[in-house]
Structures are given as structure tokens and as C-alpha cells.
Design an enzyme around this catalytic site. Structure first.
Site, PDB file in Angstrom:
ATOM      1  N   THR A 125       0.809  -1.227   0.000  1.00  0.00           N
ATOM      2  CA  THR A 125       0.000   0.000   0.000  1.00  0.00           C
ATOM      3  C   THR A 125       0.841   1.276   0.000  1.00  0.00           C
ATOM      4  O   THR A 125       1.946   1.299   0.586  1.00  0.00           O
ATOM      5  CB  THR A 125      -0.914   0.011   1.244  1.00  0.00           C
ATOM      6  OG1 THR A 125      -1.442   1.326   1.425  1.00  0.00           O
ATOM      7  CG2 THR A 125      -0.165  -0.365   2.510  1.00  0.00           C
ATOM      8  N   GLU A 127       0.271   3.617   1.821  1.00  0.00           N
ATOM      9  CA  GLU A 127       0.392   4.050   3.225  1.00  0.00           C
ATOM     10  C   GLU A 127       1.796   3.769   3.765  1.00  0.00           C
ATOM     11  O   GLU A 127       2.200   4.341   4.778  1.00  0.00           O
ATOM     12  CB  GLU A 127      -0.652   3.348   4.100  1.00  0.00           C
ATOM     13  CG  GLU A 127      -2.062   3.883   3.924  1.00  0.00           C
ATOM     14  CD  GLU A 127      -2.249   5.296   4.468  1.00  0.00           C
ATOM     15  OE1 GLU A 127      -1.681   5.616   5.515  1.00  0.00           O
ATOM     16  OE2 GLU A 127      -2.963   6.084   3.822  1.00  0.00           O
ATOM     17  N   TYR A 149      -1.224   0.430  10.861  1.00  0.00           N
ATOM     18  CA  TYR A 149      -1.546  -0.226   9.593  1.00  0.00           C
ATOM     19  C   TYR A 149      -0.341  -0.164   8.651  1.00  0.00           C
ATOM     20  O   TYR A 149       0.096  -1.170   8.092  1.00  0.00           O
ATOM     21  CB  TYR A 149      -2.755   0.470   8.949  1.00  0.00           C
ATOM     22  CG  TYR A 149      -3.040   0.052   7.520  1.00  0.00           C
ATOM     23  CD1 TYR A 149      -3.749  -1.101   7.239  1.00  0.00           C
ATOM     24  CD2 TYR A 149      -2.590   0.832   6.446  1.00  0.00           C
ATOM     25  CE1 TYR A 149      -4.009  -1.478   5.913  1.00  0.00           C
ATOM     26  CE2 TYR A 149      -2.848   0.461   5.135  1.00  0.00           C
ATOM     27  CZ  TYR A 149      -3.554  -0.689   4.876  1.00  0.00           C
ATOM     28  OH  TYR A 149      -3.803  -1.056   3.577  1.00  0.00           O
ATOM     29  N   LYS A 153       2.054  -3.216   7.255  1.00  0.00           N
ATOM     30  CA  LYS A 153       2.137  -3.481   5.808  1.00  0.00           C
ATOM     31  C   LYS A 153       3.582  -3.429   5.308  1.00  0.00           C
ATOM     32  O   LYS A 153       3.937  -4.104   4.351  1.00  0.00           O
ATOM     33  CB  LYS A 153       1.271  -2.484   5.038  1.00  0.00           C
ATOM     34  CG  LYS A 153      -0.228  -2.796   5.101  1.00  0.00           C
ATOM     35  CD  LYS A 153      -0.590  -3.945   4.152  1.00  0.00           C
ATOM     36  CE  LYS A 153      -2.080  -4.187   4.087  1.00  0.00           C
ATOM     37  NZ  LYS A 153      -2.449  -5.230   3.125  1.00  0.00           N
TER      38      LYS A 153
HETATM   39  P1  NDP Z   1     -11.576  -4.512   2.456  1.00  0.00           P
HETATM   40  O1  NDP Z   1     -11.566  -3.949   3.830  1.00  0.00           O
HETATM   41  O2  NDP Z   1     -12.739  -4.236   1.579  1.00  0.00           O
HETATM   42  O3  NDP Z   1     -11.384  -6.108   2.547  1.00  0.00           O
HETATM   43  C1  NDP Z   1     -10.523  -6.683   3.494  1.00  0.00           C
HETATM   44  C2  NDP Z   1     -10.785  -8.163   3.544  1.00  0.00           C
HETATM   45  O4  NDP Z   1      -9.913  -8.762   4.528  1.00  0.00           O
HETATM   46  C3  NDP Z   1     -12.211  -8.555   3.932  1.00  0.00           C
HETATM   47  O5  NDP Z   1     -12.603  -9.629   3.113  1.00  0.00           O
HETATM   48  C4  NDP Z   1     -12.056  -8.994   5.373  1.00  0.00           C
HETATM   49  O6  NDP Z   1     -13.004  -9.938   5.776  1.00  0.00           O
HETATM   50  C5  NDP Z   1     -10.687  -9.655   5.311  1.00  0.00           C
HETATM   51  N1  NDP Z   1     -10.075  -9.860   6.628  1.00  0.00           N
HETATM   52  C6  NDP Z   1      -9.854  -8.940   7.591  1.00  0.00           C
HETATM   53  N2  NDP Z   1      -9.271  -9.523   8.672  1.00  0.00           N
HETATM   54  C7  NDP Z   1      -9.142 -10.840   8.381  1.00  0.00           C
HETATM   55  C8  NDP Z   1      -8.626 -11.957   9.089  1.00  0.00           C
HETATM   56  N3  NDP Z   1      -8.128 -11.841  10.321  1.00  0.00           N
HETATM   57  N4  NDP Z   1      -8.644 -13.156   8.484  1.00  0.00           N
HETATM   58  C9  NDP Z   1      -9.149 -13.300   7.242  1.00  0.00           C
HETATM   59  N5  NDP Z   1      -9.665 -12.282   6.510  1.00  0.00           N
HETATM   60  C10 NDP Z   1      -9.669 -11.060   7.083  1.00  0.00           C
HETATM   61  O7  NDP Z   1     -10.218  -4.024   1.733  1.00  0.00           O
HETATM   62  P2  NDP Z   1      -9.914  -3.781   0.183  1.00  0.00           P
HETATM   63  O8  NDP Z   1     -10.585  -4.812  -0.612  1.00  0.00           O
HETATM   64  O9  NDP Z   1     -10.113  -2.340  -0.119  1.00  0.00           O
HETATM   65  O10 NDP Z   1      -8.341  -4.004   0.157  1.00  0.00           O
HETATM   66  C11 NDP Z   1      -7.760  -5.268  -0.185  1.00  0.00           C
HETATM   67  C12 NDP Z   1      -6.313  -5.285   0.277  1.00  0.00           C
HETATM   68  O11 NDP Z   1      -5.591  -4.246  -0.365  1.00  0.00           O
HETATM   69  C13 NDP Z   1      -6.126  -5.069   1.773  1.00  0.00           C
HETATM   70  O12 NDP Z   1      -5.023  -5.855   2.172  1.00  0.00           O
HETATM   71  C14 NDP Z   1      -5.783  -3.601   1.884  1.00  0.00           C
HETATM   72  O13 NDP Z   1      -5.025  -3.331   3.051  1.00  0.00           O
HETATM   73  C15 NDP Z   1      -4.972  -3.416   0.612  1.00  0.00           C
HETATM   74  N6  NDP Z   1      -4.966  -2.085   0.041  1.00  0.00           N
HETATM   75  C16 NDP Z   1      -6.144  -1.465  -0.256  1.00  0.00           C
HETATM   76  C17 NDP Z   1      -6.152  -0.216  -0.826  1.00  0.00           C
HETATM   77  C18 NDP Z   1      -7.417   0.455  -1.202  1.00  0.00           C
HETATM   78  O14 NDP Z   1      -7.380   1.653  -1.493  1.00  0.00           O
HETATM   79  N7  NDP Z   1      -8.546  -0.242  -1.269  1.00  0.00           N
HETATM   80  C19 NDP Z   1      -4.888   0.505  -1.110  1.00  0.00           C
HETATM   81  C20 NDP Z   1      -3.707  -0.302  -0.860  1.00  0.00           C
HETATM   82  C21 NDP Z   1      -3.759  -1.530  -0.293  1.00  0.00           C
HETATM   83  P3  NDP Z   1     -14.417  -9.511   6.487  1.00  0.00           P
HETATM   84  O15 NDP Z   1     -15.387  -9.327   5.353  1.00  0.00           O
HETATM   85  O16 NDP Z   1     -14.706 -10.687   7.335  1.00  0.00           O
HETATM   86  O17 NDP Z   1     -14.152  -8.254   7.258  1.00  0.00           O
HETATM   87  P1  GDP Z   2      -6.509   5.933   3.895  1.00  0.00           P
HETATM   88  O1  GDP Z   2      -5.762   6.776   2.921  1.00  0.00           O
HETATM   89  O2  GDP Z   2      -6.276   4.466   3.696  1.00  0.00           O
HETATM   90  O3  GDP Z   2      -6.327   6.337   5.304  1.00  0.00           O
HETATM   91  O4  GDP Z   2      -8.053   6.109   3.469  1.00  0.00           O
HETATM   92  P2  GDP Z   2      -9.272   6.876   4.150  1.00  0.00           P
HETATM   93  O5  GDP Z   2     -10.310   6.988   3.104  1.00  0.00           O
HETATM   94  O6  GDP Z   2      -9.669   6.236   5.439  1.00  0.00           O
HETATM   95  O7  GDP Z   2      -8.691   8.316   4.504  1.00  0.00           O
HETATM   96  C1  GDP Z   2      -8.156   9.160   3.507  1.00  0.00           C
HETATM   97  C2  GDP Z   2      -7.869  10.528   4.094  1.00  0.00           C
HETATM   98  O8  GDP Z   2      -9.106  11.177   4.415  1.00  0.00           O
HETATM   99  C3  GDP Z   2      -7.045  10.548   5.380  1.00  0.00           C
HETATM  100  O9  GDP Z   2      -6.069  11.555   5.273  1.00  0.00           O
HETATM  101  C4  GDP Z   2      -8.050  10.925   6.463  1.00  0.00           C
HETATM  102  O10 GDP Z   2      -7.494  11.659   7.558  1.00  0.00           O
HETATM  103  C5  GDP Z   2      -8.966  11.837   5.660  1.00  0.00           C
HETATM  104  N1  GDP Z   2     -10.298  12.008   6.261  1.00  0.00           N
HETATM  105  C6  GDP Z   2     -10.911  13.194   6.556  1.00  0.00           C
HETATM  106  N2  GDP Z   2     -12.096  12.978   7.114  1.00  0.00           N
HETATM  107  C7  GDP Z   2     -12.269  11.641   7.199  1.00  0.00           C
HETATM  108  C8  GDP Z   2     -13.316  10.817   7.692  1.00  0.00           C
HETATM  109  O11 GDP Z   2     -14.327  11.280   8.188  1.00  0.00           O
HETATM  110  N3  GDP Z   2     -13.142   9.461   7.571  1.00  0.00           N
HETATM  111  C9  GDP Z   2     -12.015   8.916   7.006  1.00  0.00           C
HETATM  112  N4  GDP Z   2     -11.923   7.590   6.889  1.00  0.00           N
HETATM  113  N5  GDP Z   2     -10.992   9.678   6.565  1.00  0.00           N
HETATM  114  C10 GDP Z   2     -11.116  11.024   6.652  1.00  0.00           C
END
Ligand code: NDP
Ligand code: GDP
Length: 337
Positions: A125, A127, A149, A153
């Protein structure tokens, strides 16, 4: 016929990746953790809930991972599961570390033991760049994570590279910048915005309450990014790749774009916690800010350089931020009908 395992198949990316691989003719397996009510809503929304084979596992339970990898042989293993919400990582830092860091080495070591030929994708990520050392961020940019987080990662990212170098595994990391969609979790800022604005556009009166509006993110569409994940595993050699749009946008502007898609014209006043936005057309208060949503440490600016992915994978983002905000706002508005 190729086969793939997707951990985190119930999440946003898991659902889009499953749909993509099914379209490509894969046998798709999904690994999910047990819950009282399995969260299959995203798979249902894409019409593929009955088309994937589901298996129980948990990132924090080593035996479940060993059994999964031993019993279900696949060509490609996509590890998308994680505690994925930065904000929550300060509330549950130990769980976040266990799942996002130790969970990765548990899977890699099981693959090394039982399926060393399986190709592995790690969901790294932007992040990890945190307090950025370079603008824009690329594969070689130094890491400086700013949350539990991000720190976890970084471990997942480095151990993936280490297993590649130590054991010759085909293990790749995608360093993905924020990617969103109508299936994005409601706690992430983009979806929180489009859900809140849709309620207001349908007559609601409670303003949308946000945190830091000045942070900037490089937002793309999740559907594009899962294509990039797949392309990484089709390369002869494993490697790390940034997937990003190369454009960064403040949170405030994402709100304005989404509001515009719903027929509002926002007028912003004030700064920091005093910032607010009203609709010029109706005079209604649309946005307020609360300290409650500020983070203990912030990632102020993310902007990725996707040149390597463009060059080596032929990948590029096809959806810009305004189009993304419009897509998400309209989907939430229509769903609220
Ligand atoms: P989501 O939060 O939508 O999905 C996360 C998934 O992980 C869910 O299916 C969740 O299951 C599962 N999970 C959480 N904890 C556990 C556990 N202990 N054991 C098994 N499964 C678990 O995330 P995204 O689809 O957006 O992201 C996918 C991946 O990409 C993640 O690793 C995220 O950190 C990474 N990522 C995402 C970005 C983004 O912008 N979307 C950017 C960069 C990286 P449940 O449904 O049960 O909660
Ligand atoms: P991230 O980049 O994975 O942390 O994705 P988020 O969507 O959770 O947050 C993106 C940015 O939005 C971060 O800089 C947060 O501080 C900012 N932010 C501002 N207001 C909010 C809020 O109400 N909720 C979340 N989730 N983020 C917020």
C-alpha cells in the site's frame, strides 16, 4: 484451466478480482474468516456469489492457513485479506499487526512448504510511504509509515521480497494507491462522502461530518487496480509495482466533485476544524468538521508514479477522480431510492 485463491474475497478488491478471474476462465477459490453472517454482499452485487468456492481461514490462525494451502492447490494466490482501515489501526494495533504482518509470513511459509510453485500477490500500500520522502512516490522511494496499519504493511512488503530472494518464489507486491468504487467500505472517506451526500440530496438534513479536509490522495477505480494485480502475476519474473493514477486531490475537492454529481454547488468557508460547506442553491449546510475524525498521525500527501507498471505491465488507470466521485455518488443516490 488456471486456478486462483483470493483471501479477503468478501472485501472490495476481492469481489472485483474474483469477477475478473472468472471472466478470464479461472477456477476461483475464496478464503474468508468465519462470521455470524458471512459478508457475501459484494459478491452478490457483482452476481458471482455462487461461482466461487469458499473456504474458511483466518490470517491470525496458522493452522487454518496451513490446511488451506495444503488442501487447495492453486496456480495463483492473491493475499488481499487485511485489517484494511488505517483509522481503526490505532484502536486495534496488535490485531492489525498480527493480521497484516504476521498473516503474510504465515501464508508465505505455508506456500514455501506445500506449494512453492504457486505465484503469490501481496497487497502492499501507498500508506507505507506515509510521511513521504519523495514526490511522486515510486517503487524505490524510502518508506516512512505513519500508522500501525502502515507499519504492519511494511513488514508484509519486506517479507514478500525476502521470500522471493531467499527461496526463489514467484512473489510480487503491488504498492497500490487508494482505489475506490461503489463497493468501498463505508468507513473510508470517499464512500462516507458519497453515502452522506446521497442522504442529503434525498432530503436528509444532518450534515456530513468529516476530519482533515486538506489531506491529498491519489484515488483510482478498484476495477482498474485488480487488472494490474493479475498482470503482475503473469510476468516471467516476480517484482514490485506501484499502481496509481499520478494525480492527487484534496479531500475537500472530492466532496465538491461528488456534490456536483448530485446537483449541489458547494461554497466552502473556514479552515481546519472551522471549515464548512453550504449548498449555494438551497443554502443547506452540507459539511462540517470534527476533531473526532482527525488521526493521531496523518499522511498528508500521496501521489504515485505508475511509470514502471505502464512500461512493464502495459497497465494504466482509466478512471479519473471526477468520474470516480460521480460513479460512487450516483450509485449511492440510486441505491437510496
Ligand atoms: P476490504 O476492507 O474491503 O477487505 C478486506 C478483507 O480482509 C475482507 O474480506 C475482510 O473480511 C478480510 N479480513 C480482515 N481480517 C481478516 C482476518 N483476520 N482473516 C481473514 N480475513 C480477514 O479491503 P480492500 O478490498 O479495499 O483491500 C484489499 C487489500 O488491499 C487489503 O489488504 C488492503 O489493506 C490493501 N490495500 C487497499 C487499498 C485500497 O485503497 N482499497 C490501497 C492499498 C492496499 P471480512 O469481510 O470478514 O471483514
Ligand atoms: P486511507 O488513505 O487508507 O487512510 O483512506 P481513508 O479513506 O480512510 O482516509 C483518507 C484521508 O481522508 C485521510 O487523510 C483521512 O485523515 C482523511 N479524512 C478526513 N475525514 C475523514 C473521515 O471522516 N473518515 C475517514 N476515513 N478519513 C477522513
Amino acid at each position: 484451466m488456471k486456478s486462483a485463491m483470493i483471501t479477503g474475497i468478501t472485501g472490495q478488491d476481492g469481489a472485483y478480482l474474483a469477477r475478473l478471474l472468472l471472466k478470464k476462465g479461472y477456477i476461483v477459490h475464496g478464503a474468508l474468516r468465519r462470521s455470524a453472517q458471512p459478508a457475501l454482499t459484494r459478491l452478490q452485487a457483482l452476481g458471482i456469489a455462487g461461482k466461487v468456492q469458499l473456504h474458511d481461514f483466518d490470517l491470525c490462525d496458522e493452522n487454518s492457513i496451513l490446511r488451506l494451502v495444503r488442501d487447495v492447490k492453486v496456480d495463483e494466490f492473491y493475499n488481499l485479506a487485511a485489517q484494511s482501515f488505517v483509522g481503526a489501526s490505532w484502536d486495534v494495533p496488535v490485531f492489525t499487526s498480527d493480521a497484516n504482518a504476521m498473516g503474510v509470513v504465515r501464508i508465505l511459509d505455508a506456500l514455501r512448504t506445500f506449494a512453492p510453485q504457486t505465484r503469490y500477490y501481496q497487497a502492499s500500500t501507498s500508506e507505507m510511504f506515509g510521511c513521504v520522502r519523495e514526490v511522486p512516490q515510486r517503487e524505490t522511494t524510502a518508506l516512512y509509515p505513519r500508522s500501525p496499519y502502515g507499519v504492519a504493511k511494511v513488514y508484509g512488503h519486506y517479507i514478500t521480497g525476502n521470500y522471493r530472494e531467499s527461496f526463489g518464489m514467484h512473489a510480487s507486491s503491488g504498492i497500490l494507491f487508494n482505489h475506490e468504487s461503489p463497493l468501498r467500505g463505508a468507513e473510508f472517506v470517499t464512500r462516507k462522502i458519497t453515502l452522506g451526500l446521497s442522504r442529503l440530496a434525498r432530503g436528509g438534513t444532518d450534515p456530513l461530518v468529516l476530519g482533515n479536509l486538506d489531506a491529498q490522495r491519489d484515488w483510482g477505480f478498484a476495477g482498474d487496480y485488480v487488472e494490474g494485480m493479475w498482470r503482475m502475476l503473469q510476468q516471467d519474473q516476480p517484482d514490485d509495482y506501484v499502481l496509481a493514477t499520478g494525480v492527487t486531490t484534496p479531500i475537500r475537492d472530492f466532496v465538491s466533485h461528488a456534490a456536483e454529481a448530485l446537483g449541489m454547488r458547494l461554497e466552502w468557508t473556514g479552515q481546519g476544524t472551522q471549515a464548512k460547506a453550504d449548498d449555494r442553491i438551497t443554502g443547506k449546510r452540507i459539511v462540517e468538521v470534527s476533531e473526532r475524525f482527525f488521526r493521531p498521525a496523518e499522511v498528508d500527501l500521496l501521489i504515485g508514479d505508475p511509470a514502471k507498471a505502464q512500461r512493464s505491465l502495459g497497465w494504466r488507470a482509466t478512471v479519473g477522480v471526477r468520474e470516480l466521485a460521480t460513479m460512487m455518488a450516483r450509485a449511492d443516490y440510486d441505491a437510496a431510492a
